[in-house]
Design a protein around this motif. Sequence first.
Motif, PDB file in Angstrom:
ATOM      1  N   MET A  19       0.829  -1.198   0.000  1.00 49.99           N
ATOM      2  CA  MET A  19       0.000   0.000   0.000  1.00 49.99           C
ATOM      3  C   MET A  19       0.870   1.257   0.000  1.00 49.99           C
ATOM      4  N   ILE A  20       1.908   1.264   0.811  1.00 49.80           N
ATOM      5  CA  ILE A  20       2.815   2.418   0.870  1.00 49.80           C
ATOM      6  C   ILE A  20       3.531   2.608  -0.459  1.00 49.80           C
ATOM      7  N   GLU A  22       2.519   1.816  -3.396  1.00 51.10           N
ATOM      8  CA  GLU A  22       1.567   2.339  -4.373  1.00 51.10           C
ATOM      9  C   GLU A  22       1.323   3.836  -4.152  1.00 51.10           C
ATOM     10  N   ARG A  23       1.210   4.243  -2.920  1.00 51.45           N
ATOM     11  CA  ARG A  23       0.991   5.667  -2.626  1.00 51.45           C
ATOM     12  C   ARG A  23       2.201   6.512  -3.007  1.00 51.45           C
ATOM     13  N   ALA A  26       2.172   6.966  -6.731  1.00 55.79           N
ATOM     14  CA  ALA A  26       1.122   7.908  -7.121  1.00 55.79           C
ATOM     15  C   ALA A  26       1.538   9.347  -6.827  1.00 55.79           C
ATOM     16  N   GLN A  27       2.225   9.563  -5.711  1.00 56.50           N
ATOM     17  CA  GLN A  27       2.696  10.905  -5.373  1.00 56.50           C
ATOM     18  C   GLN A  27       3.768  11.375  -6.343  1.00 56.50           C
TER      19      GLN A  27
END
Length: 95
Positions: A19-20, A22-23, A26-27
Amino acid sequence: MTAQAAQCYADPVLAYEAMIAERVQAQKVAARININTATAAQFATLQGVGVKTAEEIVLYREMFGEFARIEDLMKVRGVGKATLEKNRARLAVLD
């Protein structure tokens, strides 16, 4: 939702790490400057690009149309290969 996010993890630590990751990705994408819509102020945030050069980039785009690729920025007076390479990771060509 990406394939990575849709994956089921038995280990909650692996799920959290995915999850981290992926974030963070995205950032990075969101932080890029679209050279076909950026303002002079946005261009001026790049390393080695001052206000004058930033204005030249916008003027060039207005006169000749959208850039097809990031390397086209070198057609603008004041933007050389070194400046382009320093900022490549922050630039994007989007419609």
